[in-house]
Motif scaffolding. Sequence first.
Motif, PDB file in Angstrom:
ATOM      1  N   GLU A   1       0.826  -1.212   0.000  1.00  0.00           N
ATOM      2  CA  GLU A   1       0.000   0.000   0.000  1.00  0.00           C
ATOM      3  C   GLU A   1       0.856   1.258   0.000  1.00  0.00           C
ATOM      4  OE1 GLU A   1      -2.456   0.200   3.486  1.00  0.00           O
ATOM      5  OE2 GLU A   1      -0.752   0.534   4.829  1.00  0.00           O
ATOM      6  N   PHE A   2       0.281   2.310  -0.539  1.00  0.00           N
ATOM      7  CA  PHE A   2       0.940   3.594  -0.638  1.00  0.00           C
ATOM      8  C   PHE A   2       1.069   4.240   0.734  1.00  0.00           C
ATOM      9  CE2 PHE A   2       2.091   7.606  -2.347  1.00  0.00           C
ATOM     10  CZ  PHE A   2       1.352   8.578  -1.690  1.00  0.00           C
ATOM     11  N   VAL A   3       2.219   4.893   0.953  1.00  0.00           N
ATOM     12  CA  VAL A   3       2.442   5.622   2.196  1.00  0.00           C
ATOM     13  C   VAL A   3       2.573   7.126   1.926  1.00  0.00           C
ATOM     14  CG1 VAL A   3       3.978   5.962   4.157  1.00  0.00           C
ATOM     15  CG2 VAL A   3       3.543   3.642   3.290  1.00  0.00           C
ATOM     16  N   ALA A   4       3.521   7.489   1.061  1.00  0.00           N
ATOM     17  CA  ALA A   4       3.769   8.903   0.792  1.00  0.00           C
ATOM     18  C   ALA A   4       4.549   9.045  -0.504  1.00  0.00           C
ATOM     19  CB  ALA A   4       4.549   9.538   1.937  1.00  0.00           C
ATOM     20  N   ALA A   5       4.435  10.223  -1.120  1.00  0.00           N
ATOM     21  CA  ALA A   5       5.169  10.499  -2.355  1.00  0.00           C
ATOM     22  C   ALA A   5       5.580  11.961  -2.389  1.00  0.00           C
ATOM     23  CB  ALA A   5       4.329  10.166  -3.589  1.00  0.00           C
ATOM     24  N   THR A   6       6.653  12.221  -3.140  1.00  0.00           N
ATOM     25  CA  THR A   6       7.107  13.583  -3.345  1.00  0.00           C
ATOM     26  C   THR A   6       7.538  13.751  -4.793  1.00  0.00           C
ATOM     27  OG1 THR A   6       8.700  15.275  -2.660  1.00  0.00           O
ATOM     28  CG2 THR A   6       9.426  12.989  -2.511  1.00  0.00           C
ATOM     29  N   TRP A   7       7.232  14.880  -5.370  1.00  0.00           N
ATOM     30  CA  TRP A   7       7.640  15.222  -6.745  1.00  0.00           C
ATOM     31  C   TRP A   7       7.700  16.725  -6.848  1.00  0.00           C
ATOM     32  CZ3 TRP A   7       2.856  13.997  -5.176  1.00  0.00           C
ATOM     33  CH2 TRP A   7       1.809  14.854  -5.519  1.00  0.00           C
TER      34      TRP A   7
ATOM     35  N   TYR B   1      13.755  10.538   2.456  1.00  0.00           N
ATOM     36  CA  TYR B   1      13.597  10.120   3.842  1.00  0.00           C
ATOM     37  C   TYR B   1      12.110   9.978   4.182  1.00  0.00           C
ATOM     38  CZ  TYR B   1      18.324  12.014   3.813  1.00  0.00           C
ATOM     39  OH  TYR B   1      19.616  12.288   3.491  1.00  0.00           O
ATOM     40  N   LEU B   2      11.852   9.157   5.185  1.00  0.00           N
ATOM     41  CA  LEU B   2      10.505   9.048   5.731  1.00  0.00           C
ATOM     42  C   LEU B   2      10.635   9.113   7.245  1.00  0.00           C
ATOM     43  CD1 LEU B   2       7.500   8.665   4.941  1.00  0.00           C
ATOM     44  CD2 LEU B   2       7.817   6.236   5.488  1.00  0.00           C
ATOM     45  N   GLN B   3      10.274  10.253   7.807  1.00  0.00           N
ATOM     46  CA  GLN B   3      10.265  10.410   9.254  1.00  0.00           C
ATOM     47  C   GLN B   3       8.926   9.913   9.778  1.00  0.00           C
ATOM     48  OE1 GLN B   3      12.702  11.558  11.445  1.00  0.00           O
ATOM     49  NE2 GLN B   3      11.255  10.898  13.032  1.00  0.00           N
ATOM     50  N   MET B   4       8.973   8.940  10.647  1.00  0.00           N
ATOM     51  CA  MET B   4       7.757   8.319  11.165  1.00  0.00           C
ATOM     52  C   MET B   4       7.663   8.560  12.660  1.00  0.00           C
ATOM     53  SD  MET B   4       7.836   4.727   9.029  1.00  0.00           S
ATOM     54  CE  MET B   4       9.243   4.097   9.925  1.00  0.00           C
ATOM     55  N   ASN B   5       6.651   9.281  13.074  1.00  0.00           N
ATOM     56  CA  ASN B   5       6.431   9.598  14.480  1.00  0.00           C
ATOM     57  C   ASN B   5       5.135   8.965  14.972  1.00  0.00           C
ATOM     58  OD1 ASN B   5       8.752  11.266  14.424  1.00  0.00           O
ATOM     59  ND2 ASN B   5       7.527  13.048  13.820  1.00  0.00           N
TER      60      ASN B   5
ATOM     61  N   SER C   1      -3.879   7.213   6.449  1.00  0.00           N
ATOM     62  CA  SER C   1      -3.501   6.484   7.652  1.00  0.00           C
ATOM     63  C   SER C   1      -2.234   7.010   8.310  1.00  0.00           C
ATOM     64  CB  SER C   1      -3.331   5.001   7.338  1.00  0.00           C
ATOM     65  OG  SER C   1      -2.332   4.814   6.356  1.00  0.00           O
ATOM     66  N   VAL C   2      -1.433   7.768   7.570  1.00  0.00           N
ATOM     67  CA  VAL C   2      -0.169   8.265   8.130  1.00  0.00           C
ATOM     68  C   VAL C   2      -0.114   9.786   8.184  1.00  0.00           C
ATOM     69  CG1 VAL C   2       1.007   6.219   7.239  1.00  0.00           C
ATOM     70  CG2 VAL C   2       1.148   8.369   5.967  1.00  0.00           C
ATOM     71  N   LYS C   3      -1.107  10.440   7.649  1.00  0.00           N
ATOM     72  CA  LYS C   3      -1.122  11.896   7.588  1.00  0.00           C
ATOM     73  C   LYS C   3      -1.025  12.486   8.990  1.00  0.00           C
ATOM     74  CE  LYS C   3      -3.682  13.133   4.264  1.00  0.00           C
ATOM     75  NZ  LYS C   3      -4.857  13.458   3.410  1.00  0.00           N
ATOM     76  N   GLY C   4      -0.127  13.435   9.153  1.00  0.00           N
ATOM     77  CA  GLY C   4       0.075  14.063  10.460  1.00  0.00           C
ATOM     78  C   GLY C   4       1.091  13.352  11.327  1.00  0.00           C
ATOM     79  N   ARG C   5       1.480  12.136  10.947  1.00  0.00           N
ATOM     80  CA  ARG C   5       2.475  11.379  11.730  1.00  0.00           C
ATOM     81  C   ARG C   5       3.767  11.159  10.950  1.00  0.00           C
ATOM     82  NH1 ARG C   5       1.468   6.215  13.051  1.00  0.00           N
ATOM     83  NH2 ARG C   5       0.123   5.831  11.236  1.00  0.00           N
ATOM     84  N   PHE C   6       3.653  10.974   9.635  1.00  0.00           N
ATOM     85  CA  PHE C   6       4.820  10.708   8.785  1.00  0.00           C
ATOM     86  C   PHE C   6       5.138  11.938   7.939  1.00  0.00           C
ATOM     87  CE2 PHE C   6       4.326   5.790   8.316  1.00  0.00           C
ATOM     88  CZ  PHE C   6       4.220   5.678   9.697  1.00  0.00           C
TER      89      PHE C   6
END
Length: 124
Positions: free
Chosen positions: A46-52, A78-82, A61-66
């Motif tokens: 499943e998708f977590v995050a992307a940048t372009w 990088y992927l900072q996961m809090n 599910s990860v918005k506001g934490r990653f």
Amino acid sequence: QVQLVESGGGLVQAGGSLRLSCAASGSTDSINTRAWFRQAPGKDREFVAATWSRSTVYADSVKGRFTISRDNAKNMVYLQMNDLKPEDTAVYSCAADPWVIPQRVAKLEEYRYWGQGTQVTVSS
């Protein structure tokens, strides 16, 4: 060709943090879209995050934490996961492609290059 290598996974308690890194090598000048996906045992990737360019997008599910970030000079993403939760346990893989249209950055089939993945385990 582009090679991707992830690092930074490990075991962490719920509420803790981890920072994943993805190093790119090879024909990196061609790459614009970078992303993170994850696959939990018995589940689909499943998708977590992307940048372009200067844009980012996150799974709900990860918005506001990653937080996804990139250092183009070092060819790193990088992927900072809090505030990690047990349900974040998965193999995290980075992906890259010369260009993915923004409407499709969450689609794994759009990415040409993949890393081997790094395990993240969150204990309760």
